[in-house]
Design an enzyme around this catalytic site. Structure first.
Site, PDB file in Angstrom:
ATOM      1  N   ARG A 155       0.806  -1.217   0.000  1.00 18.58           N
ATOM      2  CA  ARG A 155       0.000   0.000   0.000  1.00 18.58           C
ATOM      3  C   ARG A 155       0.839   1.267   0.000  1.00 18.58           C
ATOM      4  O   ARG A 155       0.684   2.127  -0.865  1.00 18.58           O
ATOM      5  CB  ARG A 155      -0.962  -0.013   1.187  1.00 18.58           C
ATOM      6  CG  ARG A 155      -2.004  -1.117   1.109  1.00 18.58           C
ATOM      7  CD  ARG A 155      -2.383  -1.637   2.479  1.00 18.58           C
ATOM      8  NE  ARG A 155      -2.339  -0.578   3.474  1.00 18.58           N
ATOM      9  CZ  ARG A 155      -3.352   0.232   3.742  1.00 18.58           C
ATOM     10  NH1 ARG A 155      -4.487   0.090   3.100  1.00 18.58           N
ATOM     11  NH2 ARG A 155      -3.229   1.165   4.649  1.00 18.58           N
ATOM     12  N   THR A 156       1.728   1.371   0.954  1.00 16.10           N
ATOM     13  CA  THR A 156       2.508   2.599   1.060  1.00 16.10           C
ATOM     14  C   THR A 156       3.448   2.754  -0.138  1.00 16.10           C
ATOM     15  O   THR A 156       3.591   3.828  -0.704  1.00 16.10           O
ATOM     16  CB  THR A 156       3.310   2.611   2.376  1.00 16.10           C
ATOM     17  OG1 THR A 156       2.400   2.435   3.453  1.00 16.10           O
ATOM     18  CG2 THR A 156       4.055   3.917   2.561  1.00 16.10           C
ATOM     19  N   HIS A 198       5.751   7.364  11.047  1.00 14.68           N
ATOM     20  CA  HIS A 198       5.282   7.128   9.686  1.00 14.68           C
ATOM     21  C   HIS A 198       4.656   8.461   9.271  1.00 14.68           C
ATOM     22  O   HIS A 198       3.437   8.596   9.255  1.00 14.68           O
ATOM     23  CB  HIS A 198       4.262   5.983   9.687  1.00 14.68           C
ATOM     24  CG  HIS A 198       3.901   5.486   8.327  1.00 14.68           C
ATOM     25  ND1 HIS A 198       4.277   6.117   7.162  1.00 14.68           N
ATOM     26  CD2 HIS A 198       3.188   4.392   7.935  1.00 14.68           C
ATOM     27  CE1 HIS A 198       3.804   5.449   6.121  1.00 14.68           C
ATOM     28  NE2 HIS A 198       3.149   4.396   6.571  1.00 14.68           N
ATOM     29  N   ARG A 222      11.500   2.440   3.922  1.00 17.34           N
ATOM     30  CA  ARG A 222      10.699   1.747   4.935  1.00 17.34           C
ATOM     31  C   ARG A 222      11.619   0.700   5.541  1.00 17.34           C
ATOM     32  O   ARG A 222      12.280  -0.030   4.808  1.00 17.34           O
ATOM     33  CB  ARG A 222       9.494   1.102   4.244  1.00 17.34           C
ATOM     34  CG  ARG A 222       8.915  -0.145   4.902  1.00 17.34           C
ATOM     35  CD  ARG A 222       7.936   0.109   6.023  1.00 17.34           C
ATOM     36  NE  ARG A 222       6.864   1.019   5.738  1.00 17.34           N
ATOM     37  CZ  ARG A 222       5.578   0.661   5.608  1.00 17.34           C
ATOM     38  NH1 ARG A 222       5.232  -0.612   5.676  1.00 17.34           N
ATOM     39  NH2 ARG A 222       4.654   1.564   5.402  1.00 17.34           N
ATOM     40  N   LYS A 224      22.926 -10.161   6.773  1.00 20.73           N
ATOM     41  CA  LYS A 224      24.008 -11.089   6.484  1.00 20.73           C
ATOM     42  C   LYS A 224      25.202 -10.395   5.869  1.00 20.73           C
ATOM     43  O   LYS A 224      26.337 -10.622   6.246  1.00 20.73           O
ATOM     44  CB  LYS A 224      23.514 -12.199   5.545  1.00 20.73           C
ATOM     45  CG  LYS A 224      22.933 -13.363   6.307  1.00 20.73           C
ATOM     46  CD  LYS A 224      22.545 -14.478   5.342  1.00 20.73           C
ATOM     47  CE  LYS A 224      21.177 -15.049   5.689  1.00 20.73           C
ATOM     48  NZ  LYS A 224      20.382 -15.351   4.496  1.00 20.73           N
TER      49      LYS A 224
END
Ligand SMILES: [Zn+2]
Lengths: 433, 313
Positions: free
Chosen positions: B64-65, B142, B114, B92
């Site tokens: 969505r974002t 956010h 994000r 890693k």
């Protein structure tokens, strides 16, 4: 370490808490011992051979002892080695350090202990007193071989870096260490409360969206450790305390006759959690920096003698472990070269006397670990430190002697500095000229 | 003659609403309103950001974002690139800074990030020249979601000043809640939070929220009721016994909503666990503005990209 040179210190302020002395005077070191202590102007060198330092009122104190450092050797030599760590110690005024066993492999054997001592001997800087592991591989399941490690030279035991989580193992460790007459040093942390935490739990952890480490995580374990030691009527040393409630707990325990001793670090009396700012990983350590209320309580604990020692918990890390997302970054900061100025700030604030400061940084660490030093009596080993309490300097990244530079104090203007460090009569650091 | 000091938006990055002033927020919302019209045109594209390169760097799955930012960028003719990296693979090998320096070689104008670790956008901003927009970092903030929520409320209520906003649920692990608490209280609204005590973080009052012991107390006379997603995947501790128990004691039901103002609106940042945080009938009912939230999301993100990259800056 047997010194060959003769050193005469003139015009010193001799601060020797073990002998109740804080006075102007002279001192001669020779053959690795303190051979004469006298009134100012009273001592002369017998022959022309020898070094004369006119200290012009600077402090001459028993060599400082840091009872909690991480030297990273063996295994993480890119962060620090015994050589670089003891060079850093000498530059900070420390004539001796006790190094924690969380190396790779863990120091849970006479072989590793011997290796560290061999490296220290080669380095010819500060003395090194290895601390052995409480449990094999510090895994918290089986006792390590205390007898063999003691023969090899460990002065105490700890699983530092993590707690001995299992109370039964802690009980057995206390008992078994007493059979070998070794002190147990506890990293007191209730992991089920602190796990995954990155900073002190409170409004700041909420604001930054970081999982918190509640102060009770420390206190619950300190309480357990004292309760076990009391039950067994044995001594215990609690490492790097950081909270108000811990100070209160220890004060109460001492009053009730517990054989508990404790240390704190310069960062817990100099910084609050606000030093984390915007996710500055140089202010990330375990236990975490706390609130101003905690800082006040730690200072009061130093003042009233509840806290026995100032140790640095010198914990070098490279950029690889620190230039990361806050939660992934390693815990710990270096501290050997900033401990003296940060402690002197407490003397300038009239919180501590100079005598108290030297008790915290030399006399009591020597007594707790039962190692030489901590005294300027004639005949004592010639481990001494000269401190210029007025010297101002900026602690720059380039000036750092340690191999690592993970310090929140970089670019701070500091006042008070070790300017000469003598170990066994040998000068290992000299900024006096 | 009196000179009026002209407002000027001066931020290079959007890391959180904590860095924005009341004026900044008003200006962003105003700009977003003007962009909303573009989305209703038959040809939904303007050339404002032609030649600009925008990278969507998503370390957490989010359709969505990410999509909302991508649509916003494309409607303004920017070139966009999506990079999805899983945090575990980043763990890693490549560090976030390594990744950033590699992206730097592509000379992006903005990076939208994000990440599951709080403060990651701040770390990026320290090491890279591009503008950084935080599309959600850990439990921290956010900001674009907070802005689109304010925009949605402002459209319905005309103002934010003096409104009672009730935010219910997992306040501790919700970056949306954090940005909303900060944003709405900066704009003069009164924010009340409630939920099980295990999900209310210490010191939340210092962000501007009042904590209510019961959900009922929080929603009483509220103008806006916002239910937060229960983020099961984030929970390392035992925080709630079951979704069923949560739904019956902390979920928003129509009975509970009778306590709020008659014209109260219902919000949810999505994605919703249907029937847990919110009675499904309410989510789909006339008081729900959940779809407006989605539409406004694109407008707010267009405004942010424009203010940071556009104009003659
Ligand atoms: Zn420790």
């Amino acid at each position: 370490m047997k010194g060959s040179s003769v050193i005469l210190f003139q015009n010193c302020r001799i601060i020797d808490p073990a002998n109740n002395i804080d006075t102007a005077g002279d001192m001669i070191l020779s053959e690795g011992r303190i051979t004469a202590v006298g009134k100012a102007g009273s001592l002369k060198l017998q022959s022309s051979e020898g070094i004369i330092f006119d200290l012009d009122g600077k402090w001459l104190v028993p060599g400082l002892i840091d009872m909690h450092v991480h030297l990273r050797e063996p295994g993480e030599e890119y962060k620090e080695t015994v050589a670089s760590g003891t060079r850093s110690a000498a530059a900070g005024g420390f004539t001796a350090v006790a190094c924690m066993p969380n190396t790779s492999p863990v120091n849970d054997s006479e072989a590793i202990t011997a290796l560290i001592l061999r490296k220290a001997e080669q380095a010819k800087m500060s003395r090194v007193y290895p601390v052995g592991a409480v449990s094999k591989n510090s895994r918290g399941t089986e006792l390590a071989e205390y007898g063999e490690m003691k023969q090899a030279g460990v002065v105490a035991l700890s699983d530092d870096g993590r707690p001995v989580a299992n109370s039964q193992l802690m009980r057995r460790a206390l008992e078994y260490s007493s059979s070998h007459d070794l002190l147990l040093i506890s990293h007191s942390e209730e992991m089920s409360l602190s796990e995954n935490g990155a900073i002190n739990e409170g409004a700041l952890s909420t604001r930054l969206g970081l999982r918190g480490i509640p102060h009770v995580a420390e206190e619950i374990m300190v309480y357990r450790d004292i309760a076990l030691a009391d039950y067994l009527r044995l001594p215990i040393h609690i490492a790097h305390i950081s909270t108000k409630e811990t100070v209160d707990l220890i004060r109460r325990a001492k009053r009730n006759g517990s054989k508990v001793t404790t240390e704190t670090t310069p960062h817990y009396f100099s910084l609050t959690e606000e030093a984390v700012g915007r996710y500055d990983t140089r202010a990330k350590m375990n236990p975490p920096l706390r609130t101003s209320e905690d800082v006040e309580a730690i200072r009061e604990g130093l003042r009233d003698g509840t806290i026995d020692a100032i140790a640095t918990d010198h914990a070098p890390h490279s950029n690889m472990e620190k230039d990361l997302e806050f939660e992934l970054a390693a815990n710990g900061i270096i501290g050997l070269e900033t401990s003296v100025p940060l402690a002197i700030a407490l003397v300038r604030d009239n919180l501590l006397t100079a005598t108290q400061m030297i008790e915290l940084m030399s006399v009591r660490p020597a007594r707790i670990l039962r190692v030489p030093g901590g005294s300027l009596s004639e005949g004592s080993i010639a481990d001494v430190t000269v401190i210029d309490p007025d010297r101002k300097f900026i602690y720059t990244r380039d000036s750092i002697v340690s191999k690592s530079t993970n310090s929140p104090f970089i670019d701070w203007e500091l006042q008070g500095k070790a300017v000469l460090t003598v170990v066994g009569g040998e000068i290992v650091f000299n900024e006096l000229g | 003659m009196e000179m009026e000091t002209e407002y000027c938006f001066r931020h290079k990055h959007i890391l959180g609403l904590e860095d924005l002033s009341c004026d900044d927020i008003s200006f962003i919302l105003q700009t977003a309103e003007s962009f909303r019209e573009i989305s209703s045109r038959p040809i939904k594209k303007v050339p404002i950001l032609r030649g600009k390169t925008i990278i969507n760097l998503f370390f957490e799955p989010s359709t969505r974002t990410r999509l909302s930012f991508e649509i916003a960028a494309k409607r303004m003719s920017a070139d966009t690139f999506n990079i999805s990296a899983s945090t575990s693979s980043a763990k890693k090998g490549e560090s976030l800074i390594d990744t950033a320096l590699n992206l730097q070689a592509m000379s992006p104008d903005a990076i939208i990030i994000r990440h599951s670790y709080s403060g990651s956008p701040h770390l990026l901003a320290k090491h890279i020249n591009a503008s950084i927009i935080n599309a959600g970092d850990g439990f921290h903030e956010h900001p674009s979601q907070g802005l689109l929520d304010m925009m949605t409320v402002k459209q319905r209520k005309g103002t934010l000043q003096g409104l009672k906003i009730a935010i219910i649920g997992d306040i501790a692990h919700s970056r949306v809640a954090h940005s909303n608490i900060i944003g709405f209280s900066k704009m003069g609204a009164h924010v009340y939070v409630s939920g099980p005590a295990t999900l209310l973080p210490p010191g939340i009052e210092q962000l501007g929220a009042k904590v209510c012991r019961t959900v009922e107390e929080a929603v009483t006379d509220a103008d806006v009721v916002m239910a937060l997603r229960i983020q099961k995947e984030r929970q390392l501790d035992p925080l709630i016994p079951s979704w069923r128990e949560y739904a019956s004691f902390f979920g928003i039901s129509s009975r509970l909503l009778e306590k709020s103002k008659p014209d109260a609106i219902i919000m949810h940042p999505g994605p919703m666990n249907r029937g847990v945080e919110l009675d499904p009938a309410l989510a789909d009912g006339p008081r729900s503005v959940i779809l407006d939230q989605v539409t406004n999301g694109v407008a707010v993100r267009m405004a942010l990209l424009y203010l940071i990259l556009g104009g003659d800056r």
